[in-house]
Design an enzyme around this catalytic site. Structure first.
Site, PDB file in Angstrom:
ATOM      1  N   GLU A   1       0.840  -1.210   0.000  1.00  0.00           N
ATOM      2  CA  GLU A   1       0.000   0.000   0.000  1.00  0.00           C
ATOM      3  C   GLU A   1       0.873   1.259   0.000  1.00  0.00           C
ATOM      4  OE1 GLU A   1      -0.037  -2.580   2.055  1.00  0.00           O
ATOM      5  OE2 GLU A   1      -1.937  -2.776   3.122  1.00  0.00           O
TER       6      GLU A   1
ATOM      7  N   ARG B   1      11.191 -22.642  -7.783  1.00  0.00           N
ATOM      8  CA  ARG B   1      12.335 -22.433  -6.870  1.00  0.00           C
ATOM      9  C   ARG B   1      12.384 -20.971  -6.433  1.00  0.00           C
ATOM     10  NH1 ARG B   1      17.380 -25.809  -9.687  1.00  0.00           N
ATOM     11  NH2 ARG B   1      16.573 -27.870  -9.142  1.00  0.00           N
TER      12      ARG B   1
ATOM     13  N   ALA C   1       8.582 -39.296   0.391  1.00  0.00           N
ATOM     14  CA  ALA C   1       7.730 -40.127   1.253  1.00  0.00           C
ATOM     15  C   ALA C   1       7.806 -39.664   2.711  1.00  0.00           C
ATOM     16  CB  ALA C   1       8.160 -41.588   1.139  1.00  0.00           C
TER      17      ALA C   1
ATOM     18  N   LEU D   1      20.507 -26.661  -7.543  1.00  0.00           N
ATOM     19  CA  LEU D   1      19.270 -26.159  -6.922  1.00  0.00           C
ATOM     20  C   LEU D   1      19.142 -24.648  -6.984  1.00  0.00           C
ATOM     21  CD1 LEU D   1      18.982 -28.496  -3.776  1.00  0.00           C
ATOM     22  CD2 LEU D   1      18.201 -28.907  -6.098  1.00  0.00           C
TER      23      LEU D   1
ATOM     24  N   THR E   1      12.801 -39.150   0.470  1.00  0.00           N
ATOM     25  CA  THR E   1      12.566 -37.822   1.046  1.00  0.00           C
ATOM     26  C   THR E   1      11.121 -37.388   0.819  1.00  0.00           C
ATOM     27  OG1 THR E   1      14.868 -37.273   0.785  1.00  0.00           O
ATOM     28  CG2 THR E   1      13.338 -35.414   0.917  1.00  0.00           C
TER      29      THR E   1
END
Ligand code: NDP
Ligand code: AOF
Ligand code: ZN
Length: 323
Positions: A57, A189, A262, A209, A260
């Site tokens: 704002e 990402r 799971a 990554l 990972t």
């Protein structure tokens, strides 16, 4: 166009503005704001800036001369709390005195929750709250998750073959999906503060990554590894899935592998699944998910609903939200 259709159009634009800084504002929400004059023309646009300030704002108001007869569209209730980092948006709006303020979501933060609205109503501004509430809350998913569930919003990303594999039996997985799907994943990402992979993925893929999209390299998030071994320099170590709660991230992207993914599902920490599916068959490969503890097929149903489906080059993307 009806009055309501016009309001919806501007609120959609405000949501799109807020999305610009998703991944940059934690622990603040990424709010969007559009101000239109009495002739329905834009006179101010703003979104929460990096680090959480200035607020959307404040940025939009700084572009306006007068708000006489104007309508302010904002995705989150204007703040009511004093801060030495910037002005109180509800006070700034009372001083600027637009005719209307249209809000998508009430702020769950107890420092504002309803008080921003009350201040503006008391000043004679017409205030409406609830327009495109669900859509706007999704655009600020990390903030709402931290406020309401005291944990980050978690997206699980999987890049699979048609037969549900994420790698060959020998571990090779680069690449399953094509360039356009991978570029889309880089946008995801960019909207996260933290990416997580498992120890095996770290060792096998040696992943970067980062965000490899032109001009957006500085939007690469932090990276973490789930497991018990040594933590490479520049990485965060997670001993168990719930350790993400202790990080400063509001949006966490889980990039696999199968154990990972799971583990996060088993811990009931996944809010959204991004399934990128390539038109290839692998056969005897690594299935996308290890055991998630399912004993009964009925437990698997009514957990996910399809939110979006699109084609990315030769691949398909499906986005599912938890029910
Ligand atoms: N196509 C795709 O989308 C992707 C494919 N891949 C592929 O997946 C393969 C690797 O997947 P996978 O073998 O399943 O291994 P992961 O990458 O999931 O890593 C497994 C390790 O994660 C840690 N871990 C898992 N669950 C937990 C838990 N609950 N608590 C603590 N630590 C945990 C353990 O580390 P520790 O042993 O240290 O305790 C475990 O050995 C690779 O071939 C990679 O190329 C990977 C990512 C995405
Ligand atoms: N194989 C595969 C993916 N794999 C994921 O991407 C990681 C590699 O990231 P980077 O080193 O930054 O390119 C890898 O470790 C795994 O988490 N992703 C996809 O979109 N499509 C694919 O086919
Ligand atoms: Zn504010």
């Amino acid at each position: 166009m009806t009055h309501l259709e016009n309001d919806i159009r501007w609120m959609q634009a405000a949501i799109a503005l807020g999305e610009r800084s998703k991944g940059l504002t934690a622990p603040s929400p990424s709010v969007g704001c559009i101000i239109v004059n009495k002739d329905n023309q834009i006179i101010g646009r703003g979104w929460t800036q990096s680090g959480g300030r200035p607020h959307a704002e404040a940025m939009a108001l700084s572009q306006c001369q007068s708000l006489k007869g104007a309508t302010v569209y904002v995705t989150l209730e204007p703040c009511a709390h004093k801060s030495n980092r910037g002005p109180t948006c509800s006070d700034s709006l009372v001083a600027a005195l637009p005719e209307r303020v249209v809000i998508a979501c009430r702020d769950p933060d107890p420092r504002t929750n309803g008080q921003g609205i009350s201040k503006m109503v008391a000043a004679g501004i017409k205030v409406e709250c609830g327009l495109l509430e669900k859509q706007a809350a999704q655009s600020m998913s990390g903030f709402f998750s931290r406020q309401l569930k005291a944990r980050p919003y978690v997206t699980l990303k999987m890049a699979t073959s048609l037969d549900g594999c994420i790698a060959l039996e020998n571990g090779e997985s680069q690449w399953i999906t094509g360039e356009r799907a991978r570029a889309h994943a880089h946008l995801e990402r960019m909207r996260s503060e933290l990416i997580v992979v498992g120890r095996k993925t770290l060792e096998f893929d040696k992943p970067s990554l980062n965000v490899r999209l032109q001009g957006l390299g500085d939007r690469s998030p932090k990276k973490a590894v789930l497991g018990h071994g040594e933590i490479p320099s520049g990485w965060i170590g997670l001993r168990e899935p719930t350790d993400i709660i202790k990080t400063t991230a509001d949006h966490v992207l889980i990039e696999g592998g199968a154990k990972t993914a799971a583990a996060f599902l088993k811990a009931d920490l996944v809010d959204r699944i991004l399934l990128y599916r390539a038109p290839i068959l692998i056969g005897k490969g690594l299935h996308a998910l290890a055991d998630i503890g399912l004993t009964n097929l009925s437990e698997a149903h009514h957990r996910w609903h399809l939110k979006e489906r699109r084609t990315l080059g030769n691949d398909q993307l499906e986005a599912y939200l938890r029910i």
